[in-house]
Design an enzyme around this catalytic site. Structure first.
Site, PDB file in Angstrom:
ATOM      1  N   LYS A 159       0.866  -1.085   0.000  1.00 27.23           N
ATOM      2  CA  LYS A 159       0.006  -0.061  -0.136  1.00 27.23           C
ATOM      3  C   LYS A 159       0.912   1.210  -0.106  1.00 27.23           C
ATOM      4  O   LYS A 159       0.555   2.115  -0.527  1.00 27.23           O
ATOM      5  CB  LYS A 159      -0.741   0.143   1.402  1.00 27.23           C
ATOM      6  CG  LYS A 159      -1.672  -1.160   1.520  1.00 27.23           C
ATOM      7  CD  LYS A 159      -2.749  -1.249   0.387  1.00 27.23           C
ATOM      8  CE  LYS A 159      -3.497  -2.748   0.696  1.00 27.23           C
ATOM      9  NZ  LYS A 159      -4.585  -2.631   0.063  1.00 27.23           N
TER      10      LYS A 159
HETATM   11  C1  PLP Z   1      -1.000  -7.679   2.218  1.00 22.66           C
HETATM   12  C2  PLP Z   1      -2.078  -7.932   1.252  1.00 22.66           C
HETATM   13  N1  PLP Z   1      -2.044  -8.524   0.245  1.00 22.66           N
HETATM   14  C3  PLP Z   1      -2.920  -8.314  -0.571  1.00 22.66           C
HETATM   15  C4  PLP Z   1      -4.235  -7.725  -0.352  1.00 22.66           C
HETATM   16  C5  PLP Z   1      -5.231  -7.452  -1.486  1.00 22.66           C
HETATM   17  O1  PLP Z   1      -5.098  -6.522  -2.317  1.00 22.66           O
HETATM   18  P1  PLP Z   1      -6.000  -5.855  -3.189  1.00 22.66           P
HETATM   19  O2  PLP Z   1      -7.193  -5.472  -2.300  1.00 22.66           O
HETATM   20  O3  PLP Z   1      -5.543  -4.649  -3.883  1.00 22.66           O
HETATM   21  O4  PLP Z   1      -6.448  -6.698  -4.087  1.00 22.66           O
HETATM   22  C6  PLP Z   1      -4.201  -6.794   0.727  1.00 22.66           C
HETATM   23  C7  PLP Z   1      -5.131  -5.712   0.852  1.00 22.66           C
HETATM   24  O5  PLP Z   1      -5.594  -4.821  -0.040  1.00 22.66           O
HETATM   25  C8  PLP Z   1      -2.984  -6.650   1.516  1.00 22.66           C
HETATM   26  O6  PLP Z   1      -2.883  -5.852   2.540  1.00 22.66           O
HETATM   27  N1  LIG Z   2      -6.613  -5.253   2.167  1.00 23.72           N
HETATM   28  C1  LIG Z   2      -7.003  -3.623   2.180  1.00 23.72           C
HETATM   29  C2  LIG Z   2      -8.330  -3.568   2.155  1.00 23.72           C
HETATM   30  C3  LIG Z   2      -8.610  -2.447   1.491  1.00 23.72           C
HETATM   31  O1  LIG Z   2      -8.040  -2.223   0.183  1.00 23.72           O
HETATM   32  P1  LIG Z   2      -7.955  -0.862  -0.809  1.00 23.72           P
HETATM   33  O2  LIG Z   2      -6.757  -1.509  -1.430  1.00 23.72           O
HETATM   34  O3  LIG Z   2      -9.054  -0.471  -1.266  1.00 23.72           O
HETATM   35  O4  LIG Z   2      -7.410   0.187   0.190  1.00 23.72           O
HETATM   36  C4  LIG Z   2      -6.607  -3.338   3.602  1.00 23.72           C
HETATM   37  O5  LIG Z   2      -5.274  -3.661   4.069  1.00 23.72           O
HETATM   38  O6  LIG Z   2      -7.100  -2.594   4.089  1.00 23.72           O
END
Ligand code: PLP
Ligand SMILES: N[C@@H](CCOP(=O)(O)O)C(=O)O
Length: 465
Positions: free
Chosen positions: A112
């Site tokens: 993120k």
């Molecule tokens: C460590 C981790 N892996 C994978 C994901 C999944 O990613 P996305 O929500 O973009 O599919 C998340 C949360 O979004 C996460 O925090």
């Molecule tokens: N897995 C995510 C959930 C929110 O996802 P986002 O990519 O839409 O912000 C988290 O860790 O909060």
């Protein structure tokens, strides 16, 4: 460049407005009117660029000339100077033709940070130019929240409110949200699951009176700039493996579908991606949808990969929009079905188009633990549970000579209990996070109730008109 809502009932916006808007006013998500195109020669010319230079090259077409080039360059360089690895997102070989793209060298040890560090700087810049303030709300299953708080803490033009599911995030994730001493940070522990938190955030955006009163902005992957910034590492890793002259496949641990949608965007921009493979944990709505064509929600299971404990996968709407030939009417029909009955069925032609690009697989908690163990034994590499889910799915989908890149979305030290139970090794937090587990926590527990959350935000935001 203009941005269109997937539901077709909100005005098209320029880049800066789309960044501040987050969710479109009709409840839809913004997508660029057209995908910027890079030819094979353009991509070849990107070889050898440092990550910030590559980001500038790949992202500039999305700005529509709204951010002056020297300003954007400065923001990008500042964002990636917060990373602790020179390559920003290094690629590590773990098997004959298998690679982990390490996306966790930023300040909060999850992918993120890659987008959030840039988004915070972009928002600050646009707000300062306009002399405005904004109230930011975000929902998190654990990682978005910490990354957003790190990126926005202490910024004068924004107050940030992060909703996380009470008792359902790892202790490290919780403390990354609750130990900030910045006055503009508000960690809200909501009595519900991630889908409840995300539902509250979307309801706040759809309450236009509230939205306008507090100048609401969002930092979840509903915000186009989040997806945009994540496109860059698909380019960086594919270039390292021979793009544009050699195709690459990606397996992505998936929850809200933002990360893998960024891969789809990279492909639409000209990057030779062979397959995009969705990896889920027991919360397998996306794997079930690809198999059956029916998107049907059911209860959320708590797993050892809590950030993927999600049923309502926001960005799937962006893919549906593309698969339906950008027909907003179809998207509205699907989303109404989801709201009314928790399900919708994807039409045959659209499903075919989705299956032409994506595969999917699910993993159980036991399989994730076994994958952590065997990857340590065979490759001397310690996985976090989210990345492990993807490694497991990748093995089942590896195909011949095409390199498989697994997105390494979090550092194992964010989930020490699950990693230690699986491998016997308790991963330590890096030294710069040494004080995290003993710092004082500050957060407010709230019920999953729109009025109460809105009331809290109104009382604590400095952007209220
Ligand atoms: C460590 C981790 N892996 C994978 C994901 C999944 O990613 P996305 O929500 O973009 O599919 C998340 C949360 O979004 C996460 O925090
Ligand atoms: N897995 C995510 C959930 C929110 O996802 P986002 O990519 O839409 O912000 C988290 O860790 O909060």
């Amino acid at each position: 460049m203009q941005y269109l809502s997937t539901r077709g009932d909100a005005p098209a916006l320029g880049f800066s407005d789309a960044v501040l808007a987050g969710l479109a006013r009709d409840g839809g998500l913004y997508v660029p009117r057209q995908w910027p195109q890079f030819s094979a020669a353009d991509i070849r010319a990107m070889r050898g660029l440092a990550y910030p230079d590559l980001a500038i090259r790949v992202l500039t077409p999305f700005l529509g000339g709204e951010i002056a080039a020297p300003v954007f360059e400065r923001l990008v360089r500042e964002a990636y100077a917060t990373f602790r690895h020179e390559a920003v997102c290094p690629l590590v070989q773990t098997g004959k033709n298998t690679f982990i793209l390490e996306l966790f060298h930023g300040p909060t040890l999850a992918f993120k940070d890659v987008a959030m560090q840039l988004l915070a700087r972009l928002m600050d810049h646009v707000l300062a130019e306009r002399g405005q303030r904004a109230t930011i709300v975000g929902a998190t299953s654990g990682d978005t929240g910490g990354a957003a708080i790190d990126a926005f803490a202490g910024r004068d033009r924004t107050d940030i409110f992060i909703l996380f599911p009470h008792g359902k995030v790892s202790p490290v994730q919780q403390r990354q949200m609750t130990t900030s001493s910045a006055a503009n940070v508000h960690a809200l522990s909501v009595e519900g699951n991630f889908d409840d938190c995300q539902g509250l955030v979307k309801d706040m955006f759809n309450d236009h009176g509230f939205r306008d009163r507090v100048s609401l902005s969002g930092v979840n992957s509903i915000n186009w700039a989040r997806i945009m910034a994540q496109i860059v590492y698909y380019f960086s890793s594919a270039l390292s493996l021979g793009a544009p002259d050699r195709p690459v496949s990606f397996t992505v641990p998936t929850g809200n579908f933002g990360d893998i949608f960024a891969g789809y965007a990279a492909k639409r921009m000209g990057l030779p991606i062979e397959r995009l493979i969705i990896a889920t944990n027991d919360n397998d709505i996306l794997a079930r949808t690809l198999a059956s064509g029916e998107y049907r929600t059911k209860g959320v299971f708590a797993t050892t990969s809590p950030s993927m404990d999600i049923q309502v996968s926001s960005n799937f709407e962006r893919l549906l929009f593309e698969a339906a030939g950008r027909d907003a009417e179809t998207v509205r029909r699907y989303m109404n079905g989801l709201k009314q009955s928790g399900a919708f069925t994807i039409e045959e032609g659209e499903l075919k188009r989705i299956r032409a690009e994506f595969d999917a697989g699910r993993t159980t908690v036991d399989e994730v633990a076994a994958t952590i163990r065997t990857t340590l034994e065979n490759s001397n590499y310690l996985l976090d549970p989210h990345t492990a889910a993807a490694v497991r799915v990748a093995v089942a989908h590896a195909s011949g000579p095409v390199p498989m890149v697994v997105l390494g979305t979090a550092h194992p030290a964010k989930f020490p209990a699950a990693v230690e139970a699986a491998s016997g090794i308790a991963p330590a937090l890096p030294a710069w996070l040494g004080g995290l587990m003993t710092a004082d926590e500050k957060y407010t527990i709230l019920p999953s109730d729109l009025k109460m959350v809105e009331d809290y935000v109104s009382r604590h935001s400095r952007a209220v008109r």
